[in-house]
Design an enzyme around this catalytic site. Sequence first.
Site, PDB file in Angstrom:
ATOM      1  N   SER A 172      22.104  25.081 128.778  1.00 49.42           N
ATOM      2  CA  SER A 172      22.160  26.162 127.787  1.00 49.42           C
ATOM      3  C   SER A 172      20.883  26.128 126.968  1.00 49.42           C
ATOM      4  O   SER A 172      20.461  25.059 126.516  1.00 49.42           O
ATOM      5  CB  SER A 172      23.365  25.952 126.861  1.00 49.42           C
ATOM      6  OG  SER A 172      23.168  26.665 125.646  1.00 49.42           O
ATOM      7  N   HIS A 211      22.319  28.855 131.577  1.00 50.59           N
ATOM      8  CA  HIS A 211      23.518  29.309 130.845  1.00 50.59           C
ATOM      9  C   HIS A 211      23.059  29.977 129.544  1.00 50.59           C
ATOM     10  O   HIS A 211      22.394  29.345 128.719  1.00 50.59           O
ATOM     11  CB  HIS A 211      24.388  28.080 130.566  1.00 50.59           C
ATOM     12  CG  HIS A 211      25.640  28.353 129.813  1.00 50.59           C
ATOM     13  ND1 HIS A 211      26.840  28.679 130.435  1.00 50.59           N
ATOM     14  CD2 HIS A 211      25.917  28.314 128.482  1.00 50.59           C
ATOM     15  CE1 HIS A 211      27.781  28.821 129.525  1.00 50.59           C
ATOM     16  NE2 HIS A 211      27.260  28.615 128.327  1.00 50.59           N
ATOM     17  N   MET A 244      26.278  35.567 121.445  1.00 48.56           N
ATOM     18  CA  MET A 244      27.202  35.541 120.298  1.00 48.56           C
ATOM     19  C   MET A 244      26.996  36.792 119.456  1.00 48.56           C
ATOM     20  O   MET A 244      25.855  37.149 119.145  1.00 48.56           O
ATOM     21  CB  MET A 244      26.936  34.308 119.451  1.00 48.56           C
ATOM     22  CG  MET A 244      27.021  33.012 120.238  1.00 48.56           C
ATOM     23  SD  MET A 244      26.754  31.610 119.146  1.00 48.56           S
ATOM     24  CE  MET A 244      26.887  30.262 120.326  1.00 48.56           C
ATOM     25  N   MET A 269      36.280  25.435 127.466  1.00 51.07           N
ATOM     26  CA  MET A 269      35.447  25.064 126.313  1.00 51.07           C
ATOM     27  C   MET A 269      35.865  23.683 125.829  1.00 51.07           C
ATOM     28  O   MET A 269      37.050  23.441 125.549  1.00 51.07           O
ATOM     29  CB  MET A 269      35.600  26.082 125.180  1.00 51.07           C
ATOM     30  CG  MET A 269      34.954  27.438 125.434  1.00 51.07           C
ATOM     31  SD  MET A 269      33.182  27.402 125.772  1.00 51.07           S
ATOM     32  CE  MET A 269      32.518  26.653 124.285  1.00 51.07           C
ATOM     33  N   HIS A 305      27.337  33.750 129.040  1.00 51.62           N
ATOM     34  CA  HIS A 305      28.609  33.334 128.433  1.00 51.62           C
ATOM     35  C   HIS A 305      28.799  34.234 127.212  1.00 51.62           C
ATOM     36  O   HIS A 305      28.161  34.028 126.174  1.00 51.62           O
ATOM     37  CB  HIS A 305      28.524  31.845 128.048  1.00 51.62           C
ATOM     38  CG  HIS A 305      29.696  31.348 127.260  1.00 51.62           C
ATOM     39  ND1 HIS A 305      29.676  30.152 126.566  1.00 51.62           N
ATOM     40  CD2 HIS A 305      30.933  31.869 127.062  1.00 51.62           C
ATOM     41  CE1 HIS A 305      30.837  29.967 125.968  1.00 51.62           C
ATOM     42  NE2 HIS A 305      31.624  31.001 126.240  1.00 51.62           N
ATOM     43  N   MET A 356      30.346  35.395 124.152  1.00 51.46           N
ATOM     44  CA  MET A 356      31.236  35.094 123.017  1.00 51.46           C
ATOM     45  C   MET A 356      31.229  36.343 122.146  1.00 51.46           C
ATOM     46  O   MET A 356      30.659  36.371 121.046  1.00 51.46           O
ATOM     47  CB  MET A 356      30.733  33.845 122.293  1.00 51.46           C
ATOM     48  CG  MET A 356      31.007  32.575 123.104  1.00 51.46           C
ATOM     49  SD  MET A 356      30.018  31.172 122.557  1.00 51.46           S
ATOM     50  CE  MET A 356      28.551  31.443 123.556  1.00 51.46           C
ATOM     51  N   ASP A 405      24.013  31.837 126.113  1.00 53.66           N
ATOM     52  CA  ASP A 405      25.103  31.952 125.146  1.00 53.66           C
ATOM     53  C   ASP A 405      24.911  33.179 124.267  1.00 53.66           C
ATOM     54  O   ASP A 405      24.024  33.209 123.412  1.00 53.66           O
ATOM     55  CB  ASP A 405      25.148  30.692 124.277  1.00 53.66           C
ATOM     56  CG  ASP A 405      25.707  29.514 125.051  1.00 53.66           C
ATOM     57  OD1 ASP A 405      26.840  29.640 125.559  1.00 53.66           O
ATOM     58  OD2 ASP A 405      25.014  28.479 125.158  1.00 53.66           O
ATOM     59  N   ASP A 415      31.794  23.098 128.699  1.00 52.97           N
ATOM     60  CA  ASP A 415      30.724  23.562 127.811  1.00 52.97           C
ATOM     61  C   ASP A 415      31.013  23.049 126.406  1.00 52.97           C
ATOM     62  O   ASP A 415      32.003  23.438 125.796  1.00 52.97           O
ATOM     63  CB  ASP A 415      30.700  25.094 127.849  1.00 52.97           C
ATOM     64  CG  ASP A 415      29.578  25.687 127.025  1.00 52.97           C
ATOM     65  OD1 ASP A 415      28.745  24.941 126.492  1.00 52.97           O
ATOM     66  OD2 ASP A 415      29.547  26.937 126.920  1.00 52.97           O
TER      67      ASP A 415
HETATM   68  C1  DX5 Z   1      28.792  26.770 122.246  1.00 54.82           C
HETATM   69  C2  DX5 Z   1      28.011  27.220 123.467  1.00 54.82           C
HETATM   70  C3  DX5 Z   1      27.466  26.094 124.260  1.00 54.82           C
HETATM   71  C4  DX5 Z   1      26.537  25.199 123.523  1.00 54.82           C
HETATM   72  C5  DX5 Z   1      26.519  23.867 124.194  1.00 54.82           C
HETATM   73  O1  DX5 Z   1      29.342  27.860 121.628  1.00 54.82           O
HETATM   74  O2  DX5 Z   1      28.847  27.975 124.308  1.00 54.82           O
HETATM   75  O3  DX5 Z   1      26.904  26.553 125.482  1.00 54.82           O
HETATM   76  O4  DX5 Z   1      25.252  25.701 123.372  1.00 54.82           O
HETATM   77  O5  DX5 Z   1      25.749  23.045 123.413  1.00 54.82           O
HETATM   78  P1  DX5 Z   1      25.934  21.475 123.354  1.00 54.82           P
HETATM   79  O6  DX5 Z   1      25.622  20.943 124.697  1.00 54.82           O
HETATM   80  O7  DX5 Z   1      24.949  21.126 122.298  1.00 54.82           O
HETATM   81  O8  DX5 Z   1      27.342  21.204 122.907  1.00 54.82           O
HETATM   82 ZN    ZN Z   2      28.193  28.418 126.432  1.00 53.59          ZN
END
Ligand code: DX5
Ligand code: ZN
Length: 216
Positions: free
Chosen positions: A10, A35, A39, A139, A68, A70, A37, A173
Amino acid sequence: MKLEGLLAPSILSFDLSQIGGAVQTMAANGADWIHLDIMDGQFVPPISFGDSLVAALRPQVSIPFEAHLMTLTPERQFDAFIAAGCTRIIFHSEATVHSHRLAQSLRQRGAQAGLALNPGTPVEPALEILDELDLVLVMTVNPGWGGQPFLPHTLNKIRRLREASPSVAIQVDGGIDPSTLPLVKEAGANVFVVGSYLQRQPDLALATQAFKAACR
Ligand code: DX5
Ligand code: ZN
Protein backbone atom coordinates in the site's frame (compact mmCIF):
# COMPACT_ATOMS: atom_id res chain seq x y z
CA MET A 1 -4.52 -26.62 -1.99
CA LYS A 2 -1.53 -24.31 -1.62
CA LEU A 3 -2.24 -20.84 -2.94
CA GLU A 4 0.63 -18.61 -3.99
CA GLY A 5 1.47 -15.95 -1.39
CA LEU A 6 1.26 -12.52 -2.99
CA LEU A 7 2.62 -9.16 -1.81
CA ALA A 8 0.47 -6.06 -2.35
CA PRO A 9 2.21 -2.97 -0.94
CA SER A 10 0.00 0.00 0.00
CA ILE A 11 1.35 3.43 -0.90
CA LEU A 12 -0.74 5.22 1.75
CA SER A 13 2.07 5.78 4.28
CA PHE A 14 4.67 6.88 1.72
CA ASP A 15 5.48 10.46 0.69
CA LEU A 16 2.97 10.85 -2.15
CA SER A 17 5.00 13.63 -3.77
CA GLN A 18 7.75 11.06 -4.44
CA ILE A 19 5.60 7.99 -4.86
CA GLY A 20 6.56 7.07 -8.43
CA GLY A 21 10.07 6.09 -7.38
CA ALA A 22 8.86 3.98 -4.45
CA VAL A 23 6.32 2.16 -6.62
CA GLN A 24 9.01 1.39 -9.22
CA THR A 25 11.35 0.08 -6.53
CA MET A 26 8.69 -2.18 -5.02
CA ALA A 27 7.58 -3.47 -8.43
CA ALA A 28 11.18 -4.29 -9.37
CA ASN A 29 11.80 -6.18 -6.12
CA GLY A 30 8.92 -8.61 -5.85
CA ALA A 31 5.66 -6.71 -5.31
CA ASP A 32 2.84 -8.55 -7.10
CA TRP A 33 0.17 -5.83 -6.93
CA ILE A 34 0.05 -2.15 -5.93
CA HIS A 35 -2.71 -1.58 -3.36
CA LEU A 36 -4.32 1.87 -3.63
CA ASP A 37 -6.28 3.07 -0.59
CA ILE A 38 -9.10 5.37 -1.65
CA MET A 39 -10.75 7.24 1.25
CA ASP A 40 -13.67 9.61 0.84
CA GLY A 41 -13.85 11.45 4.18
CA GLN A 42 -17.25 9.81 4.80
CA PHE A 43 -16.93 6.03 5.05
CA VAL A 44 -13.67 6.79 6.88
CA PRO A 45 -12.64 10.23 8.19
CA PRO A 46 -9.56 10.91 6.01
CA ILE A 47 -9.48 11.78 2.33
CA SER A 48 -6.55 10.10 0.60
CA PHE A 49 -6.19 10.51 -3.18
CA GLY A 50 -8.19 9.88 -6.31
CA ASP A 51 -8.09 8.32 -9.74
CA SER A 52 -5.83 11.04 -11.20
CA LEU A 53 -2.87 9.88 -9.06
CA VAL A 54 -3.60 6.27 -10.01
CA ALA A 55 -3.65 7.17 -13.72
CA ALA A 56 -0.37 9.06 -13.37
CA LEU A 57 1.29 6.04 -11.75
CA ARG A 58 -0.11 3.48 -14.18
CA PRO A 59 2.49 3.87 -16.97
CA GLN A 60 5.40 3.72 -14.52
CA VAL A 61 5.19 -0.02 -13.72
CA SER A 62 3.68 -3.11 -15.32
CA ILE A 63 2.38 -5.00 -12.23
CA PRO A 64 -1.40 -4.81 -11.68
CA PHE A 65 -3.15 -2.19 -9.55
CA GLU A 66 -6.05 -2.72 -7.17
CA ALA A 67 -8.26 -0.01 -5.66
CA HIS A 68 -9.43 -0.52 -2.07
CA LEU A 69 -12.48 1.74 -2.01
CA MET A 70 -13.18 3.01 1.51
CA THR A 71 -16.05 5.04 0.12
CA LEU A 72 -19.81 5.24 0.43
CA THR A 73 -21.78 4.44 -2.74
CA PRO A 74 -18.69 2.62 -4.04
CA GLU A 75 -20.29 1.94 -7.43
CA ARG A 76 -19.88 5.64 -8.28
CA GLN A 77 -16.12 5.07 -8.40
CA PHE A 78 -15.95 1.84 -10.39
CA ASP A 79 -15.61 3.32 -13.88
CA ALA A 80 -13.08 5.99 -12.88
CA PHE A 81 -10.70 3.56 -11.19
CA ILE A 82 -11.01 0.95 -13.93
CA ALA A 83 -10.27 3.68 -16.49
CA ALA A 84 -7.27 4.75 -14.38
CA GLY A 85 -5.86 1.25 -14.76
CA CYS A 86 -7.07 -0.85 -11.80
CA THR A 87 -7.55 -4.54 -12.60
CA ARG A 88 -9.27 -5.29 -9.30
CA ILE A 89 -11.76 -3.17 -7.37
CA ILE A 90 -12.37 -3.95 -3.70
CA PHE A 91 -15.42 -2.34 -2.07
CA HIS A 92 -16.69 -2.60 1.49
CA SER A 93 -19.60 -4.80 2.47
CA GLU A 94 -20.63 -2.11 4.99
CA ALA A 95 -20.83 0.57 2.29
CA THR A 96 -23.65 -0.99 0.25
CA VAL A 97 -26.83 -3.03 0.63
CA HIS A 98 -26.20 -4.59 -2.81
CA SER A 99 -22.85 -6.36 -2.62
CA HIS A 100 -23.99 -9.21 -4.90
CA ARG A 101 -25.09 -6.87 -7.66
CA LEU A 102 -22.01 -4.66 -7.35
CA ALA A 103 -19.66 -7.64 -7.55
CA GLN A 104 -21.46 -8.85 -10.66
CA SER A 105 -21.23 -5.40 -12.22
CA LEU A 106 -17.46 -5.31 -11.70
CA ARG A 107 -17.02 -8.59 -13.53
CA GLN A 108 -19.30 -7.38 -16.29
CA ARG A 109 -16.90 -4.46 -16.70
CA GLY A 110 -13.99 -6.91 -17.01
CA ALA A 111 -12.55 -6.19 -13.55
CA GLN A 112 -11.93 -8.56 -10.66
CA ALA A 113 -14.33 -8.11 -7.73
CA GLY A 114 -13.15 -7.92 -4.12
CA LEU A 115 -15.31 -7.56 -1.02
CA ALA A 116 -13.79 -6.01 2.13
CA LEU A 117 -14.99 -6.76 5.66
CA ASN A 118 -14.39 -4.43 8.61
CA PRO A 119 -13.10 -6.00 11.85
CA GLY A 120 -16.61 -5.85 13.36
CA THR A 121 -18.32 -7.49 10.36
CA PRO A 122 -18.82 -11.28 10.33
CA VAL A 123 -17.65 -13.39 7.39
CA GLU A 124 -21.17 -14.35 6.29
CA PRO A 125 -21.73 -11.45 3.84
CA ALA A 126 -18.74 -12.76 1.87
CA LEU A 127 -19.66 -16.44 2.23
CA GLU A 128 -23.09 -15.81 0.71
CA ILE A 129 -21.64 -14.39 -2.51
CA LEU A 130 -18.33 -16.25 -2.87
CA ASP A 131 -19.19 -17.31 -6.42
CA GLU A 132 -19.22 -13.65 -7.43
CA LEU A 133 -15.93 -12.75 -5.75
CA ASP A 134 -12.31 -13.01 -6.85
CA LEU A 135 -11.01 -11.93 -3.44
CA VAL A 136 -12.17 -11.31 0.12
CA LEU A 137 -10.31 -8.63 2.08
CA VAL A 138 -10.36 -9.29 5.81
CA MET A 139 -9.46 -5.96 7.41
CA THR A 140 -7.02 -6.64 10.23
CA VAL A 141 -7.32 -3.04 11.54
CA ASN A 142 -10.17 -0.57 11.34
CA PRO A 143 -9.91 1.16 7.97
CA GLY A 144 -8.81 4.77 7.70
CA TRP A 145 -5.17 4.95 8.76
CA GLY A 146 -1.86 3.21 8.20
CA GLY A 147 0.36 2.20 11.07
CA GLN A 148 -2.27 0.72 13.43
CA PRO A 149 -1.73 -2.46 15.48
CA PHE A 150 -3.00 -5.78 14.11
CA LEU A 151 -6.29 -7.01 15.66
CA PRO A 152 -5.82 -10.70 16.64
CA HIS A 153 -9.55 -11.61 16.66
CA THR A 154 -9.48 -11.35 12.87
CA LEU A 155 -7.48 -14.61 12.68
CA ASN A 156 -10.66 -16.57 13.42
CA LYS A 157 -12.44 -14.86 10.57
CA ILE A 158 -9.64 -15.79 8.18
CA ARG A 159 -9.84 -19.42 9.35
CA ARG A 160 -13.61 -19.58 8.85
CA LEU A 161 -13.34 -18.17 5.35
CA ARG A 162 -10.54 -20.55 4.41
CA GLU A 163 -12.53 -23.53 5.72
CA ALA A 164 -15.45 -22.43 3.55
CA SER A 165 -13.33 -21.94 0.43
CA PRO A 166 -9.95 -23.51 -0.30
CA SER A 167 -9.57 -21.43 -3.45
CA VAL A 168 -10.77 -17.86 -2.87
CA ALA A 169 -8.01 -15.27 -2.53
CA ILE A 170 -8.01 -14.03 1.07
CA GLN A 171 -6.32 -10.68 1.54
CA VAL A 172 -5.31 -9.13 4.84
CA ASP A 173 -4.76 -5.40 5.32
CA GLY A 174 -3.53 -3.55 8.37
CA GLY A 175 -0.71 -4.11 10.82
CA ILE A 176 1.03 -6.71 8.64
CA ASP A 177 4.77 -6.98 9.37
CA PRO A 178 7.27 -9.82 9.91
CA SER A 179 5.73 -10.65 13.29
CA THR A 180 2.08 -10.86 12.15
CA LEU A 181 2.68 -12.33 8.67
CA PRO A 182 3.17 -15.93 9.94
CA LEU A 183 -0.10 -15.72 11.93
CA VAL A 184 -2.26 -14.61 9.00
CA LYS A 185 -0.55 -17.06 6.66
CA GLU A 186 -1.18 -19.95 9.02
CA ALA A 187 -4.84 -18.90 9.31
CA GLY A 188 -5.22 -19.12 5.52
CA ALA A 189 -4.60 -15.67 4.05
CA ASN A 190 -2.59 -15.53 0.82
CA VAL A 191 -2.56 -11.87 -0.31
CA PHE A 192 -0.71 -9.53 2.03
CA VAL A 193 -1.07 -5.74 2.07
CA VAL A 194 1.87 -3.99 3.72
CA GLY A 195 2.15 -0.24 4.13
CA SER A 196 3.95 1.40 7.01
CA TYR A 197 6.32 -1.51 7.69
CA LEU A 198 7.89 -1.16 4.22
CA GLN A 199 7.80 2.64 4.40
CA ARG A 200 9.87 2.56 7.60
CA GLN A 201 12.67 0.38 6.21
CA PRO A 202 15.92 2.15 5.27
CA ASP A 203 16.42 0.05 2.11
CA LEU A 204 13.09 -0.34 0.34
CA ALA A 205 14.43 -2.66 -2.36
CA LEU A 206 15.93 -5.13 0.12
CA ALA A 207 12.93 -4.93 2.44
CA THR A 208 10.52 -5.65 -0.42
CA GLN A 209 12.60 -8.66 -1.52
CA ALA A 210 12.73 -10.03 2.01
CA PHE A 211 9.02 -9.51 2.62
CA LYS A 212 8.08 -11.13 -0.67
CA ALA A 213 10.20 -14.16 0.24
CA ALA A 214 8.34 -14.41 3.57
CA CYS A 215 4.95 -14.19 1.79
CA ARG A 216 5.63 -17.22 -0.42
C1 DX5 B 1 -6.03 1.13 6.12
C2 DX5 B 1 -5.59 0.80 4.70
C3 DX5 B 1 -4.36 -0.02 4.65
C4 DX5 B 1 -3.17 0.60 5.28
C5 DX5 B 1 -2.21 -0.48 5.66
O1 DX5 B 1 -7.22 1.80 6.08
O2 DX5 B 1 -6.61 0.09 4.05
O3 DX5 B 1 -4.09 -0.45 3.32
O4 DX5 B 1 -2.54 1.57 4.51
O5 DX5 B 1 -1.19 0.12 6.35
P1 DX5 B 1 -0.32 -0.61 7.44
O6 DX5 B 1 0.42 -1.70 6.76
O7 DX5 B 1 0.53 0.51 7.92
O8 DX5 B 1 -1.25 -1.10 8.51
ZN1 ZN C 1 -6.16 -0.98 2.10
